[in-house]
Design a protein around this motif. Structure first.
Motif, PDB file in Angstrom:
ATOM      1  N   SER A  77     -43.740  28.609  28.807  1.00 23.36           N
ATOM      2  CA  SER A  77     -43.513  28.524  27.361  1.00 23.36           C
ATOM      3  C   SER A  77     -43.820  27.152  26.779  1.00 23.36           C
ATOM      4  O   SER A  77     -43.594  26.929  25.601  1.00 23.36           O
ATOM      5  N   GLY A  78     -44.388  26.255  27.583  1.00 15.27           N
ATOM      6  CA  GLY A  78     -44.722  24.925  27.073  1.00 15.27           C
ATOM      7  C   GLY A  78     -46.219  24.734  26.890  1.00 15.27           C
ATOM      8  O   GLY A  78     -46.983  25.696  26.893  1.00 15.27           O
ATOM      9  N   LEU A  79     -46.631  23.486  26.742  1.00 14.27           N
ATOM     10  CA  LEU A  79     -48.048  23.169  26.621  1.00 14.27           C
ATOM     11  C   LEU A  79     -48.761  23.433  27.946  1.00 14.27           C
ATOM     12  O   LEU A  79     -48.222  23.145  29.023  1.00 14.27           O
ATOM     13  N   THR A  80     -49.963  23.948  27.874  1.00 14.78           N
ATOM     14  CA  THR A  80     -50.752  24.210  29.073  1.00 14.78           C
ATOM     15  C   THR A  80     -51.009  22.913  29.837  1.00 14.78           C
ATOM     16  O   THR A  80     -50.930  22.885  31.066  1.00 14.78           O
ATOM     17  N   SER A  81     -51.286  21.835  29.111  1.00 10.86           N
ATOM     18  CA  SER A  81     -51.549  20.551  29.786  1.00 10.86           C
ATOM     19  C   SER A  81     -50.320  20.066  30.562  1.00 10.86           C
ATOM     20  O   SER A  81     -50.451  19.472  31.635  1.00 10.86           O
ATOM     21  N   THR A  82     -49.138  20.343  30.059  1.00 13.36           N
ATOM     22  CA  THR A  82     -47.910  19.974  30.773  1.00 13.36           C
ATOM     23  C   THR A  82     -47.794  20.785  32.060  1.00 13.36           C
ATOM     24  O   THR A  82     -47.470  20.242  33.122  1.00 13.36           O
ATOM     25  N   TYR A  83     -48.080  22.087  31.982  1.00 14.20           N
ATOM     26  CA  TYR A  83     -48.063  22.919  33.180  1.00 14.20           C
ATOM     27  C   TYR A  83     -49.044  22.357  34.213  1.00 14.20           C
ATOM     28  O   TYR A  83     -48.721  22.248  35.395  1.00 14.20           O
ATOM     29  N   CYS A  84     -50.225  21.993  33.751  1.00 12.10           N
ATOM     30  CA  CYS A  84     -51.247  21.453  34.661  1.00 12.10           C
ATOM     31  C   CYS A  84     -50.755  20.184  35.353  1.00 12.10           C
ATOM     32  O   CYS A  84     -50.910  20.038  36.572  1.00 12.10           O
ATOM     33  N   ARG A  85     -50.164  19.280  34.605  1.00 11.13           N
ATOM     34  CA  ARG A  85     -49.661  18.030  35.205  1.00 11.13           C
ATOM     35  C   ARG A  85     -48.543  18.310  36.200  1.00 11.13           C
ATOM     36  O   ARG A  85     -48.496  17.707  37.271  1.00 11.13           O
ATOM     37  N   HIS A  86     -47.655  19.220  35.878  1.00 19.47           N
ATOM     38  CA  HIS A  86     -46.517  19.535  36.761  1.00 19.47           C
ATOM     39  C   HIS A  86     -46.920  20.295  38.017  1.00 19.47           C
ATOM     40  O   HIS A  86     -46.173  20.301  38.998  1.00 19.47           O
ATOM     41  N   VAL A  91     -58.077  21.759  35.906  1.00 19.40           N
ATOM     42  CA  VAL A  91     -58.979  22.281  34.873  1.00 19.40           C
ATOM     43  C   VAL A  91     -58.384  23.530  34.222  1.00 19.40           C
ATOM     44  O   VAL A  91     -57.670  24.296  34.864  1.00 19.40           O
ATOM     45  N   ILE A  92     -58.702  23.687  32.950  1.00 21.88           N
ATOM     46  CA  ILE A  92     -58.322  24.872  32.185  1.00 21.88           C
ATOM     47  C   ILE A  92     -59.568  25.733  32.026  1.00 21.88           C
ATOM     48  O   ILE A  92     -60.646  25.218  31.722  1.00 21.88           O
ATOM     49  N   GLN A 107     -61.584  23.072  19.748  1.00 20.40           N
ATOM     50  CA  GLN A 107     -60.511  22.195  19.245  1.00 20.40           C
ATOM     51  C   GLN A 107     -59.401  22.055  20.284  1.00 20.40           C
ATOM     52  O   GLN A 107     -58.903  20.960  20.516  1.00 20.40           O
ATOM     53  N   LEU A 108     -59.002  23.163  20.900  1.00 17.56           N
ATOM     54  CA  LEU A 108     -57.972  23.101  21.936  1.00 17.56           C
ATOM     55  C   LEU A 108     -58.461  22.297  23.141  1.00 17.56           C
ATOM     56  O   LEU A 108     -57.710  21.525  23.734  1.00 17.56           O
ATOM     57  N   ALA A 109     -59.731  22.487  23.492  1.00 16.11           N
ATOM     58  CA  ALA A 109     -60.298  21.769  24.637  1.00 16.11           C
ATOM     59  C   ALA A 109     -60.293  20.260  24.382  1.00 16.11           C
ATOM     60  O   ALA A 109     -59.992  19.479  25.288  1.00 16.11           O
ATOM     61  N   ALA A 110     -60.614  19.859  23.165  1.00 14.95           N
ATOM     62  CA  ALA A 110     -60.611  18.429  22.833  1.00 14.95           C
ATOM     63  C   ALA A 110     -59.205  17.856  22.959  1.00 14.95           C
ATOM     64  O   ALA A 110     -59.017  16.756  23.494  1.00 14.95           O
ATOM     65  N   MET A 111     -58.208  18.603  22.489  1.00 16.06           N
ATOM     66  CA  MET A 111     -56.825  18.143  22.602  1.00 16.06           C
ATOM     67  C   MET A 111     -56.411  18.040  24.070  1.00 16.06           C
ATOM     68  O   MET A 111     -55.843  17.039  24.500  1.00 16.06           O
ATOM     69  N   SER A 114     -57.913  15.104  25.788  1.00 17.73           N
ATOM     70  CA  SER A 114     -57.222  13.853  25.435  1.00 17.73           C
ATOM     71  C   SER A 114     -55.912  13.716  26.212  1.00 17.73           C
ATOM     72  O   SER A 114     -55.412  12.612  26.392  1.00 17.73           O
ATOM     73  N   LEU A 115     -55.372  14.844  26.686  1.00 21.29           N
ATOM     74  CA  LEU A 115     -54.150  14.842  27.489  1.00 21.29           C
ATOM     75  C   LEU A 115     -54.463  14.818  28.987  1.00 21.29           C
ATOM     76  O   LEU A 115     -53.573  14.948  29.821  1.00 21.29           O
ATOM     77  N   GLY A 116     -55.747  14.679  29.317  1.00 23.77           N
ATOM     78  CA  GLY A 116     -56.151  14.501  30.705  1.00 23.77           C
ATOM     79  C   GLY A 116     -56.571  15.743  31.460  1.00 23.77           C
ATOM     80  O   GLY A 116     -56.757  15.687  32.670  1.00 23.77           O
ATOM     81  N   VAL A 117     -56.746  16.876  30.762  1.00 23.62           N
ATOM     82  CA  VAL A 117     -57.133  18.110  31.453  1.00 23.62           C
ATOM     83  C   VAL A 117     -58.390  18.684  30.783  1.00 23.62           C
ATOM     84  O   VAL A 117     -58.326  19.129  29.640  1.00 23.62           O
ATOM     85  N   PRO A 118     -59.516  18.685  31.500  1.00 24.77           N
ATOM     86  CA  PRO A 118     -60.746  19.249  30.928  1.00 24.77           C
ATOM     87  C   PRO A 118     -60.706  20.771  30.887  1.00 24.77           C
ATOM     88  O   PRO A 118     -59.925  21.406  31.598  1.00 24.77           O
ATOM     89  N   THR A 119     -61.579  21.334  30.055  1.00 27.34           N
ATOM     90  CA  THR A 119     -61.684  22.785  29.908  1.00 27.34           C
ATOM     91  C   THR A 119     -63.089  23.236  30.289  1.00 27.34           C
ATOM     92  O   THR A 119     -64.066  22.579  29.949  1.00 27.34           O
ATOM     93  N   VAL A 120     -63.163  24.365  30.979  1.00 28.39           N
ATOM     94  CA  VAL A 120     -64.429  25.013  31.296  1.00 28.39           C
ATOM     95  C   VAL A 120     -64.458  26.329  30.526  1.00 28.39           C
ATOM     96  O   VAL A 120     -63.504  27.113  30.596  1.00 28.39           O
ATOM     97  N   PHE A 121     -65.537  26.561  29.790  1.00 33.78           N
ATOM     98  CA  PHE A 121     -65.696  27.806  29.044  1.00 33.78           C
ATOM     99  C   PHE A 121     -66.522  28.798  29.848  1.00 33.78           C
ATOM    100  O   PHE A 121     -67.575  28.443  30.390  1.00 33.78           O
ATOM    101  N   LEU A 122     -66.061  30.042  29.916  1.00 32.32           N
ATOM    102  CA  LEU A 122     -66.823  31.121  30.529  1.00 32.32           C
ATOM    103  C   LEU A 122     -67.143  32.138  29.436  1.00 32.32           C
ATOM    104  O   LEU A 122     -66.224  32.737  28.862  1.00 32.32           O
ATOM    105  N   PRO A 123     -68.420  32.320  29.135  1.00 22.33           N
ATOM    106  CA  PRO A 123     -68.764  33.280  28.082  1.00 22.33           C
ATOM    107  C   PRO A 123     -68.493  34.707  28.537  1.00 22.33           C
ATOM    108  O   PRO A 123     -68.638  35.033  29.720  1.00 22.33           O
ATOM    109  N   ALA A 124     -68.101  35.536  27.590  1.00 24.24           N
ATOM    110  CA  ALA A 124     -67.826  36.942  27.889  1.00 24.24           C
ATOM    111  C   ALA A 124     -69.103  37.638  28.331  1.00 24.24           C
ATOM    112  O   ALA A 124     -70.198  37.328  27.852  1.00 24.24           O
TER     113      ALA A 124
END
Length: 143
Positions: A77-86, A91-92, A107-111, A114-124
């Motif tokens: 129920s928290g931020l995804t980046s927090t889950y990643c750090r814990h 990577v997301i 926009q979410l990926a940029a945020m 900035s919190l230290g977790v990169p995002t990888v996009f997979l197209p549908a």
């Protein structure tokens, strides 16, 4: 004995209300790229799912093939980046169906970056691009 390679753990977050064939396709492709994938059933304050995150997590686990042993499901129920750090996740993973999704996800990926977790996009996959949880929910709802 290890090969000296760092294992890469990924998280695939979403509300998954419900979990669709498109979601399963993203998980399947992510598990082939990363050593471990956590399907993170999350709370999104702008959405009002019919079930709580724990119940949705149980439903997702029941849908995924048992032999996908590198895939786990968790509720959060928290931020995804927090889950990643814990949980030492590097990577997301996010699926994108169209340019509207990509704009919002960027926009979410940029945020998250900035919190230290990169995002990888997979197209549908093209045959799944029109499918969304909203469409599935609408088809499942009694008229």
């Amino acid at each position: 004995m290890t090969d000296g390679r760092t294992r890469i753990r990924a998280v695939y977050p979403g509300s998954f209300d419900p979990f669709t064939p498109g979601h399963a396709n993203v998980v399947n492709r992510a598990r082939r790229i990363f050593d471990e994938v956590v399907v993170l059933v999350a709370v999104n304050s702008s959405k009002h799912p019919g079930l709580g995150e724990e119940d949705r997590a149980v439903a997702v686990r029941a849908i995924l093939p048992a032999d996908w042993t590198s895939v786990t499901v968790a509720a959060w129920s928290g931020l995804t980046s927090t889950y990643c750090r814990h949980h030492d996740i590097g990577v997301i993973v996010r699926g994108v169906r169209n340019t509207t999704d990509l704009r919002a996800e960027y926009q979410l990926a940029a945020m998250n970056q900035s919190l230290g977790v990169p995002t990888v996009f997979l197209p549908a996959q093209p045959e799944l691009a029109a499918l969304s949880s909203t469409v599935v929910r609408t088809r499942l709802s009694p008229c």
